[in-house]
Design a protein around this motif. Structure first.
Motif, PDB file in Angstrom:
ATOM      1  N   ILE A   9       0.946  -1.021   0.072  1.00  0.00           N
ATOM      2  CA  ILE A   9       0.043   0.010   0.044  1.00  0.00           C
ATOM      3  C   ILE A   9       0.865   1.227  -0.130  1.00  0.00           C
ATOM      4  CG2 ILE A   9      -1.774   1.067   1.123  1.00  0.00           C
ATOM      5  CD1 ILE A   9      -2.452  -1.532   2.446  1.00  0.00           C
ATOM      6  N   GLY A  10       0.744   2.079  -0.991  1.00  0.00           N
ATOM      7  CA  GLY A  10       1.614   3.396  -0.910  1.00  0.00           C
ATOM      8  C   GLY A  10       3.034   2.783  -1.174  1.00  0.00           C
ATOM      9  N   MET A  11       3.839   3.358  -0.086  1.00  0.00           N
ATOM     10  CA  MET A  11       5.188   3.323  -0.429  1.00  0.00           C
ATOM     11  C   MET A  11       5.668   1.713   0.365  1.00  0.00           C
ATOM     12  SD  MET A  11       6.546   5.107  -2.542  1.00  0.00           S
ATOM     13  CE  MET A  11       8.144   4.970  -2.332  1.00  0.00           C
ATOM     14  N   GLU A  12       4.657   0.937   0.940  1.00  0.00           N
ATOM     15  CA  GLU A  12       5.073   0.035   1.957  1.00  0.00           C
ATOM     16  C   GLU A  12       5.543  -1.004   1.240  1.00  0.00           C
ATOM     17  OE1 GLU A  12       1.625  -1.147   4.297  1.00  0.00           O
ATOM     18  OE2 GLU A  12       1.390   0.739   5.378  1.00  0.00           O
ATOM     19  N   LYS A  13       6.573  -1.761   1.818  1.00  0.00           N
ATOM     20  CA  LYS A  13       7.388  -2.919   1.205  1.00  0.00           C
ATOM     21  C   LYS A  13       6.823  -4.295   1.236  1.00  0.00           C
ATOM     22  CE  LYS A  13      11.824  -0.505   2.091  1.00  0.00           C
ATOM     23  NZ  LYS A  13      13.137  -0.692   2.545  1.00  0.00           N
ATOM     24  N   GLU A  14       6.689  -4.874   0.433  1.00  0.00           N
ATOM     25  CA  GLU A  14       6.094  -6.089   0.356  1.00  0.00           C
ATOM     26  C   GLU A  14       6.961  -7.106   1.113  1.00  0.00           C
ATOM     27  OE1 GLU A  14       5.961  -7.665  -3.762  1.00  0.00           O
ATOM     28  OE2 GLU A  14       4.290  -6.214  -4.320  1.00  0.00           O
ATOM     29  N   LEU A  15       6.587  -8.222   1.949  1.00  0.00           N
ATOM     30  CA  LEU A  15       7.183  -9.041   2.950  1.00  0.00           C
ATOM     31  C   LEU A  15       6.765 -10.439   2.510  1.00  0.00           C
ATOM     32  CD1 LEU A  15       6.332  -6.952   6.198  1.00  0.00           C
ATOM     33  CD2 LEU A  15       8.560  -6.645   4.965  1.00  0.00           C
ATOM     34  N   LYS A  16       8.004 -11.257   2.845  1.00  0.00           N
ATOM     35  CA  LYS A  16       7.750 -12.564   2.738  1.00  0.00           C
ATOM     36  C   LYS A  16       7.716 -12.801   4.317  1.00  0.00           C
ATOM     37  CE  LYS A  16      10.194 -16.882   1.915  1.00  0.00           C
ATOM     38  NZ  LYS A  16      11.389 -17.766   1.278  1.00  0.00           N
ATOM     39  N   ILE A  17       6.741 -13.518   4.657  1.00  0.00           N
ATOM     40  CA  ILE A  17       6.331 -13.742   6.203  1.00  0.00           C
ATOM     41  C   ILE A  17       6.500 -15.474   6.413  1.00  0.00           C
ATOM     42  CG2 ILE A  17       5.019 -13.467   8.043  1.00  0.00           C
ATOM     43  CD1 ILE A  17       3.808 -11.235   6.441  1.00  0.00           C
ATOM     44  N   SER A  18       7.533 -15.742   7.374  1.00  0.00           N
ATOM     45  CA  SER A  18       7.634 -17.009   7.900  1.00  0.00           C
ATOM     46  C   SER A  18       7.494 -17.192   9.302  1.00  0.00           C
ATOM     47  CB  SER A  18       8.809 -17.636   7.478  1.00  0.00           C
ATOM     48  OG  SER A  18       9.407 -17.568   6.154  1.00  0.00           O
ATOM     49  N   SER A  19       6.235 -18.111   9.739  1.00  0.00           N
ATOM     50  CA  SER A  19       6.099 -18.298  11.054  1.00  0.00           C
ATOM     51  C   SER A  19       6.376 -19.615  11.682  1.00  0.00           C
ATOM     52  CB  SER A  19       4.750 -17.878  11.466  1.00  0.00           C
ATOM     53  OG  SER A  19       4.390 -16.486  11.188  1.00  0.00           O
ATOM     54  N   PHE A  20       6.816 -19.898  12.853  1.00  0.00           N
ATOM     55  CA  PHE A  20       6.921 -21.006  13.623  1.00  0.00           C
ATOM     56  C   PHE A  20       6.823 -20.892  15.097  1.00  0.00           C
ATOM     57  CE2 PHE A  20      11.209 -19.472  12.735  1.00  0.00           C
ATOM     58  CZ  PHE A  20      11.897 -19.555  13.893  1.00  0.00           C
TER      59      PHE A  20
END
Length: 281
Positions: A9-20
């Motif tokens: 959204i806007g200038m926000e960066k895309e993230l790869k999200i990994s959870s454990f």
């Protein structure tokens, strides 16, 4: 469990999200897809391919905005920042970081902690009647962090970070400093409104030497935090300043910052400011 976040959204960066999960602790690794390398590639209306260790990342400019097409995972050396926080703080801090240009490194957030045990260096009585006492479980938790949590994160990253940074607020800020004395791992530390009122911590910190070779050390405090009638909590400003002076005289690169308000004011913004100072190159 792993999920990929692709919202932008806007200038926000895309993230790869990994959870454990590790022993009940929820661990989430956020990897910005807009990396340091992309900044060098980000030239409008240009198709660029970069070969890194035999793997290729293609970037294409479309409509004046850069969109990435990642043909395989690109393993880039970068630091790893570890942040202990509550889940609601985590969401807000990540949101703030997504809009920051300097946020080009993986962020490892850990919550669902036993705060009055995992973050505490030794036993201490409760501050308020009928509350639970503090239990000194920081050494036990630090062992878990170094031996299980961090190795799993590094496995996901696919490469050893260039250095490790540790940040936290309140009791987690206390733990961040304490970990520097018990582990050689952390090169940069941010204790944001850290619970440095904790009984005997200042004397411990002045008598012991850090095992970590800390390159940057950040401490902060709210201007109203010491304004309380509580005998222990009212010492927070004098003890924080005493530690700042100690670290400065010991040759550390230290930044002490005072923020307006009490302990619960603009927590996420304060955390982001601490992260910025230790991580921005």
């Amino acid at each position: 469990m792993e999920k990929i976040g692709m919202e932008k959204i806007g200038m926000e960066k895309e993230l790869k999200i990994s959870s454990f999960f590790v022993e009940g602790k929820k661990v989430t690794l956020y990897q910005p897809l807009e990396s340091v390398v992309e900044k060098k590639l980000n030239q409008a209306n240009t198709n660029i391919s970069l070969n890194t260790n035999g793997q290729t990342m293609e970037a294409k400019a479309l409509g004046g905005k850069l969109s990435e097409v990642i043909s395989s995972e690109v393993k880039l050396s970068s630091p790893l920042l570890i942040l202990h926080c509550f889940s609601e703080e985590e969401d807000a801090v990540v949101k703030l970081l997504q809009g920051q240009e300097y946020f080009s490194f993986p962020l490892l957030c850990i919550n669902n902690l036993n705060w009055q045990k995992d973050m505490c260096p030794w036993d201490s009585p409760a501050l308020i009647k009928n509350e639970k006492d503090f239990i000194g479980g920081a050494d036990e938790y630090l062992f878990l962090l170094e031996k299980e949590i961090i190795p799993r994160a590094v496995e996901i990253l696919g490469e050893e970070p260039t250095y490790y940074a540790l940040a936290g607020y309140s009791l987690a800020g206390l733990f961040a400093l304490y970990a520097g004395y018990r582990s050689p791992l952390f090169s940069r530390i941010a204790s944001v409104s850290g619970s440095l009122w904790y009984p005997d911590f200042v004397s411990f910190a002045k008598e012991e030497e850090m095992l970590s070779k800390v390159e940057r050390l950040y401490l902060s405090l709210g201007t109203e935090e010491a304004k309380t009638k509580h005998a222990v909590l009212s010492t927070i400003e004098s003890k924080t300043r005493e530690l700042v002076e100690h670290y400065q005289s010991s040759g550390y690169c230290v930044n002490f910052e005072q923020n307006p308000g009490n302990h619960f004011c603009e927590v996420e913004q304060r955390i982001e400011k601490g992260i910025r100072w230790i991580m921005e190159e």
